[in-house]
Structure formats: C-alpha cells, structure tokens
Design an enzyme around this catalytic site. Structure first.
Site, PDB file in Angstrom:
ATOM      1  CG  ASP A 176      -1.864   1.278   1.451  1.00  0.00           C
ATOM      2  OD1 ASP A 176      -2.212   1.611  -0.119  1.00  0.00           O
ATOM      3  OD2 ASP A 176      -2.444   1.821   2.488  1.00  0.00           O
TER       4      ASP A 176
ATOM      5  CG  ASP B 263      -2.090   1.266   6.338  1.00  0.00           C
ATOM      6  OD1 ASP B 263      -2.992   1.613   5.083  1.00  0.00           O
ATOM      7  OD2 ASP B 263      -2.014   2.780   6.031  1.00  0.00           O
TER       8      ASP B 263
ATOM      9  CG  ASP C 145      -4.773  -2.110   2.731  1.00  0.00           C
ATOM     10  OD1 ASP C 145      -5.178  -2.062   1.609  1.00  0.00           O
ATOM     11  OD2 ASP C 145      -4.262  -1.905   3.540  1.00  0.00           O
TER      12      ASP C 145
END
Length: 911
Positions: free
Chosen positions: A331, A648, A652
């Site tokens: 990410d 996070d 996700d």
C-alpha cells in the site's frame, strides 16, 4: 435482505432515494416501519465467523505425514514393550503439537474487530424528532446526523452537508479526506469518488451532514470486506508445502526400507520376531524424531529475532515465508509514504521555491531556485505563506512525542510550511485577527477569510482550487509587493508541471479592503465581480519515507519485485513510485494495457485472462477497490509467485488474508488489518520489511542446514542396520540406542544451527524458486556421501572391535559414539552449505561450541555412567578408541570441505 439499487445509490436523485427507501426527508421513519425493518434486515452488526473449536485446532497439529510416522513408531515400540523408546517419541510429538497449538490459539478476530468500526451510538431523526440510539438499531431508511468527530455507523446517501469532510483512508486508501457533495454521480463512479455517500466505519473530520441509511451490517461496504476476509483462501506457506512433500517422501522411503529389511530377513531364514524387531530398529533409526521440534524451535528463534527488528510475527511460518517472497504488494499511504501531507514547492511572483523536510514536523528550509530572490526579498512569497497559516481552521500540535494535525491534513501541511519559513502562528493570529470567514465547500472550491492588519487596514485572503482562485484575480503580486497584470498562462504552466509530479496544488490570492469593512457579506454577494491579486501556489504531497526508498532498492537487489497497490490517484501514485524507485523516470502512464500504472477502472474492464497476462509486468495500481486488491494477489499467486501484501486499512484486510504473508502496520493500521495479517510492523516502516526478508532467508538457510545435517545420521543408521541384515550379522545399533542418538544430537548439535548468523550476500541473491525442492542436488549428494562414510566407519569399527575381542556392548557403544563424533565434525561443515569452513568466523556462533561440549558430556555419561549402561546397553570405552574416532571424524570434515570446493569450482565454470 437489503433495499434494491445497492450499487446505484450515488447515481439516483435524492427524491428517488427516499422513494426507494419509503422514507421521509424531514420526518424519517415511524415506529411501525422501524420494527418491521428491524425484523427484515436484522441488527446493524457484522456477522461473526464460526471459530474453529480448540479440540479441532489441537488435532490439526497432528495432521502431518512426519507426525504420522512418529505416532506409528510410538505404537509399534509400545507393543514391543520398548516403553522408554515409546515414551520419548510420544513426548516429542506432544511438545511439538503443543507449541503449534499455542501459536495458533490467537483466534482470527478480523471480522470481530470490524464490529468496533461501527460507532456505538448514532443520532437519527425518527418521527420528526432527533434521537440518540444504539448504532446496532439502525435500519435502511433511517436519517443519520453527522458532525465532526463522529464515526459513520452505516452506509448512507447524503442529502444535506455543510463543509463535510470524511476520512475514508481506511476504506479507500485515499490519503486526503474526501470532500462531500450532494450532486448526482455517474453510474460507474468508483467507490473512492462517490462524494455523495458516506460509509460505515469512516470518520467525519470536518463539517456537518445528514444522510439516509441505504445499507446496514453485512451489506455495508465494510461488511462486504468482512465477507471477503472470511472467503479468502488460507494459503500454505512455501515451508509448509516443502516440509509436507519432504515428509511424504520420507514416509515412503522409511516404510520401503523397513519392508525390505523384513523381507530380506525372512529370505535369510531369520525368525519372524527377530526380523520384525530389525525392521522396527531401522524405522526408529531412520525417522528424524527431532525434525518437527527443531523446525518449530528454529522458527520461534526467528520470531524473537524479528521482534527485535520491529516486526511481530503472528504465525510461526511467516518468518520463513518472507524469505521465500518473490513479490511485495505494498500500500502507498502510510507504508511507503509518511501519511502526512507536506508542501514541497511554492511558486510566487514568478519564482519557484523548494521546501525540505517531510511530515508535520516544522523542520526544514525554503530554498530558492536558481535566480530566485531569497525568502525575505519576496513579499508575494511571504503573503502566500501567511495566507496558508491564518486562512486556516486546523491546528498543529505536538502530542505523544510527534507533531499531529487536528483538522484537515492539507491545512496542516500549510501550517508546517509557514512555520518552516520562520512565521510564528500565535504572532500572526494576533497581528492579523480574523474578522469573518467563508468556509470551504466542495461546490465552491475555496475558503476566504477577512483579517485586520497592523496598519489598520482590512485584508482578504482566498485559498482554493487554481481554477476558482484565478478566475477571481485580475492582478498578481510582484516580489516587491507591487501589482502587475495577471499572467495566467505562466501560472497554469507551473500548475501543470507540479501536477505532473503528483503534487496537489492550491492557489492563493488577497485583496486590500476599506477599513470600514468588517465582514464578507459583500464578497459573497458579488464574488464574481471582485478583482483579487494572485499571490502564489503551494504544492504538496504525502512524501515517501527516506528509509522506504533504501528498503525498496535493497529488496529489488534481492530479486523481489515491488508493486504499489493504492486507493490514491494514478498521477500521485506514479509520482511516488518514481521517487521511491518502483518506476523508472522514463516509464509513462499512456501505454495502453501494458502501461506501468493501471487504475481500478482499467482493471474492471479487463478479463481474468488479460489480468493474468499483465499482472507481472505492471508495477503500480491506483484507485483500486478492495475486491480488486484481492484479485491482484490471487492473479500473482496463479503465476506461482510468493506474495507478501502490506497494508493498514480495512480495505487491505481481504488481500492481507489471501496473500502468502500479510504485513500490517502497527501504528496506523486498523485492528482489522492487524488481525488479518501474519506479521505486524511496530514502526510502520517499510524498511522493517527488508529486515524481515533478511531474517526469513536466514531462517530458511538454517533449516536447510539442519536438514542437511540430520538426514545423514538417520540414513547412516538405517544403512548400518540393512547391511547387518544383508550380511546376517548382529545389529551394530539397537533401537533404544538409535533413539538416544536421534534425540540428543538433534537437541545438542542440530538445534545450534538455528543460531547461525546470516550468510554474506544474503540480500543480493535471487529468491528461491517457489516450486524448487527443499533439497538441491548438491545437498542430496552430500547427504548420501556422509551417510556412506557413517556406514563405513560405524559398521567397520563395530566389526573390527568384535574381531579383536571386544564385548557386544563395547562394540555397539563404539558404533554409537562414532556417529556422535562424526556428527560433531559435520556440524562445523554445515555452518555454511557452500562457503569454506576455514573462511567462516569460528566464534560468530558460540552456541555451536556449547552444543558440541554438551553433546560430548552427554555421551560420556552414556558411556561411563552405570545406570546409562543398564538403560541403553552401553559399556565403557578405552582411550585408544577415542583417538581412532576423532581421527575418523576429522577425515570426514576434510572430505566434505573438499567436496564443497569442487561444487564451488563447478558453479564458477557454469557461471
């Protein structure tokens, strides 16, 4: 059950939304409707997945071919009344299962933690009255009231909003709070761009709003993610797959050898009972009883090492899986970047300035470009910085040992930039007190504030989108503070240059007003007629972490492909990817389906086959929906890639669960992400992943060293017994003696390899092929050669001592002790499977020497302690025997080093 149009709420008009929900915009739902809907739709909670019972999780610890071998050996030795053997083997099995059970007893609470994202209380309008109710009682059609600081309790379609901003980063990955609007949107608008919606679990950071509930519980976007987490396949790790395959092979080899031994004994006319005992002796000798325990302990040691390097392991196998990783899907926000907006460039009076430093920490310098005046010589620049500081509703505070923003991240970046220039917030607010303001609204795209000046004048500051600010400007300020005609083309050229770098650009303007003006009513009424003075641009971005840039480079040099998967915009994602090194400078965004940056819209248009074709080539994915992250991970795994996924946010979690190893952020990560992951980074630092990969590779290396060390012992013992059967002579090693050998040497010698430090160049070699066997041809050859040397030494020494009048107990003790001596020397060879022992730092692993000393002490007790002589049928040995055994062990060490040298020469020739 949920209302229809679940994918079209953002596209419907407000009237159609209320009609579809049979709700009233001012009155809300009545009591009878609420009761009926609670019956139809259920409580506004996310369903929990049924947990695996503890007894089942315990039994699953025994679901391993190697464990089956040990359990069979336990039963056989028990029925043959070899109770010591049976008890020790069973103890090993139970200890191994207990360790695994404790590690996996941390129940997967990802879906339960999603419940915490739904606010406990909600303010609604029912029967025309404002009420505060439990969020679990919300139903579709309820009117939900939002204010700054509220957590959204259900998915809603907005019908009123005033300056409403919602932090949706946990759901969408977008680093900037979403500005909400009421306008109807296109059908194909992506989730992150649905500005007329608010979603369960997100946080209101500014403004107020009202919305009608369109989905609750499992049917919210957060609930859909919970479902994806539950559906994600639990992937076997590379180590698990290899150990299982290896154990199955070992099972058939050992059973084959035992049957062959039994058959040969019968053919030679031996008694069935005696032959069967010989077959059992071979099986007990060949089974590496210590392997499961040492594998578990080695991984646990890796867990301890990782914890010291800011990585908490939630599953033991995750340590090794990192060492096998071929792709890291990361990410962007908060993982590769600071998750703190930072002004990086300012354009004022025709001059460009760069600002150093990152995040909200007010440390850095404003540096003029070549030919630009210094900060103190550019009055337009000073106005631009001051405007960002005082035309601002946010606060910058130092809390919990770091600088944090209370309010909008963009405004926080403007405050930080002003402080870096030397402006003092308190002084500016005192010298330029605010008299009135026009708050920012998404439809208006600007914020205006009116201030009194130290000279007694009135000054209007305007900040907002470039388009909205420029069309209200007639002039621009020079560096001397004078005015000149507006040069829109030059300003727009700067905007394009900054935007191409992924920077978010805000424009600033000012206007001096008569001293009698005390509010902005006239400006609001005649704003199109106002003639403002343009004072500058401020361009910002969520910058990459400096340590992340280094970590990405190191991972790439280790042959690991880094991919960025983010909910942010393509331009921003591409710019960050270039700064970090994921994309090279020449890689552009306009190469069709082979481009290096793909958006969620591109992915939605692709077939599964097209995605499989391009997934390994594309490096950056932007504006990606949660289900698309999951799809990308699955596509990479279809190419036999070992995928690590970092993240996070709630969005996700499904991909974290699906990946071979999920890595969550400990500081900024949601509980959902942490519970769905295999590993949590305590410092949210991508560089800790580099350390984790290094540790993972070291763990796997040490496991291979252990397996390469232990198998020759077991194979050698088996060969000794088989040869004795073939020749029709007495067994040189009894089952109980074989068990002593296997357990003591595994603990005192083999386990010490788990403490070996990393090999030189471990992060410059390519990842292991995911489908490669656990042992290479080189290792198999070494195992066979050392086993043959053990067979030659033990059987030969046994027969030699027998021929020279030694007792049977002495001869067997001699054979067993030779195994111990040779294994101790061979342990030194195994400290590195390819490098020369004589180039290895001898004291870099003191555990090796402590283990050898402990093993020799235990063997001395085995030989010379009377009670051990009774238990294990051993006998004292003379000093001369020790000299022979030590000489033979040293010879084996030198022969193995010679073989390693030949392999190194062979590899050089191949290269």
């Amino acid at each position: 059950m949920q209302p229809k149009h679940s994918e079209l709420w953002h596209h419907l008009t407000e009237e159609d939304v209320f009609e579809a929900l049979n709700s009233h915009q001012h009155q809300g739902l009545d009591a009878s409707s609420i009761t009926e809907r609670q019956r139809l739709f259920g409580a506004n909670i996310i369903s929990s997945r049924a947990a695996t019972p503890a007894w089942k999780r315990l039994l699953l610890q025994f679901h391993n071919p190697l464990i089956y071998i040990l359990l069979i050996a336990t039963l056989v030795t028990f029925f043959l009344q070899e109770y010591v053997d049976a008890g020790v083997i069973l103890a090993v099995v139970l200890i191994n299962a207990l360790i695994g059970f404790i590690q996996e007893s941390k129940a997967e609470a990802a879906i339960n933690s999603l419940k915490n994202l739904l606010s406990a209380q909600a303010r609604v309008i029912r029967d025309g009255q404002v009420q505060t109710i439990s969020a679990s009682e919300l139903v579709p059609g309820d009117l939900l009231i939002l204010a700054s600081g509220d957590k959204v309790s259900a998915d809603i379609r907005l019908y009123e909003c005033k300056d409403l901003q919602i932090d949706e980063s946990a759901l969408t990955g977008e680093s900037v709070a979403s500005q909400k609007t009421l306008r109807r949107l296109d059908k194909d608008t992506l989730l992150a761009d649905r500005q007329n919606m608010a979603f369960a679990g997100t946080l209101v950071t500014y403004g107020t709003g009202k919305g009608v509930v369109i989905a609750t519980g499992d049917h919210t976007e957060t609930g859909k993610i919970a479902h994806m987490i539950a559906e994600a396949t639990q992937i076997d790790t590379p180590l698990t797959r290899k150990i299982h395959a290896f154990s199955r092979l070992l099972l058939w080899v050992i059973l084959g050898l035992a049957l062959a031994t039994f058959a040969i004994g019968l053919l030679y006319g031996m008694a069935a009972t005696e032959t069967f005992m010989a077959a059992v002796a071979l099986a007990v000798a060949a089974i590496p009883e210590g392997l499961p325990a040492v594998v578990t302990i080695t991984l646990a040691i890796g867990v301890r090492r990782m914890a010291k390097r800011n990585a908490i392991i939630r599953t033991l196998s995750a340590v090794e899986t990192l060492g096998s990783t071929t792709v890291i899907c990361s990410d962007k926000t908060g993982t590769l970047t600071e998750n703190q907006m930072t002004v990086q460039a300012i354009f004022a009076a025709g001059h460009r300035y760069q600002i150093s430093g990152s995040g909200y920490q007010p440390e850095g310098e404003i540096t003029p470009a070549s030919g630009s005046p210094e900060l103190g010589d550019n009055l337009a620049l000073q106005h631009c910085l001051r405007a960002g500081l005082i035309s601002n509703d946010s606060l910058l505070k130092f809390k919990s040992e770091r600088w944090q923003v209370e309010g909008d991240p963009t405004e926080g970046a403007l405050i930080t930039a002003a402080l870096k220039s030397g402006l003092e917030s308190a002084d500016c607010h005192q010298d330029y007190p605010r008299l009135d303001s026009i708050p920012f609204e998404s439809d208006r795209q600007y914020m205006a504030t009116l201030h009194a000046t130290p000279q007694g004048e009135k000054l209007l500051y305007l900040k907002g989108s470039v388009e909205q600010v420029l069309k209200r400007c007639k002039e621009q300020m020079t560096s001397q503070g004078q005015t000149e005609n507006l040069n829109s083309s030059a300003i727009n050229a700067q905007v394009e240059t900054l935007a191409a770098q992924g920077l978010r650009v805000l424009a600033f303007a000012c206007q001096k007003l008569p001293s009698e003006v005390n509010n902005l009513d006239a400006f609001q009424t005649h704003e199109a007629e106002e003639q403002l003075c343009f004072i500058g641009l401020q361009a910002m971005i969520d910058p990459p972490r400096a340590e992340a840039i280094r970590a990405v480079a190191t991972c790439q040099s280790a042959g690991i492909n880094i991919k960025m998967i983010t909910g942010d915009h393509a331009l921003t994602a591409g710019a960050i990817a270039k700064q970090i090194g994921i994309l090279s400078a020449e890689e552009s965004l306009d190469q069709g389906k082979t481009q290096k940056v793909l958006t969620g819209r591109d992915l939605a248009e692709m077939s599964d086959h097209e995605l499989l074709d391009c997934v390994e080539q594309v490096s950056v994915y932007a504006r990606v929906a949660p289900e698309q992250k999951l799809k990308l991970v699955t596509a990479l795994q279809a190419h036999s890639q070992v995928v690590a996924m970092t993240g996070d946010g709630v969005n996700d979690a499904p991909a974290l669960k699906q990946a071979d190893i999920g890595i969550a952020m400990g500081l900024s990560g949601t509980e959902v992400a942490k519970e769905a992951s295999d590993m949590v980074l305590t410092d949210d630092n991508f560089s800790s992943i580099e350390a984790a990969v290094e540790e993972g590779r070291t763990v796997f290396d040490n496991l291979i060293k252990f397996i390469s060390w232990i198998l020759p012992t077991n194979l050698g013992q088996g060969l000794v017994i088989m040869l004795a059967i073939l020749l029709g002579v007495t067994l040189p090693v009894l089952p109980v003696q074989a068990l002593w050998l296997n357990m003591t040497t595994a603990v005192f010698l083999g386990l010490m390899l788990a403490f070996e430090p990393k090999e030189p160049g471990i992060m410059t070699r390519a990842p292991r092929e995911p489908n490669s066997p656990i042992l290479s041809v080189e290792m198999i050859g070494r195992i066979v050669s050392v086993s043959s040397l053990l067979l030659l030494g033990a059987f030969g020494l046994f027969q030699w001592s027998q021929s020279h009048g030694a007792s049977l107990e002495e001869s067997r003790t001699l054979a067993v002790t030779l195994f111990v001596i040779v294994q101790s020397f061979f342990l030194l060879n195994c400290r590195s499977l390819s490098r020369s022992l004589f180039k290895t730092e001898m004291l870099s692993n003191l555990w090796i020497w402590g283990g050898i000393a402990a093993m020799l002490l235990a063997q001395l007790l085995f030989i010379y302690l009377p009670i051990m002589n009774q238990l294990f049928h051993s006998a004292p040995l003379s000093f001369n025997y020790w000299l022979v055994m030590l000489a033979y062990g040293a010879a084996v060490l030198l022969l193995v080093e010679l073989e390693k040298a030949l392999w190194r020469r062979h590899k050089i020739k191949q290269a």
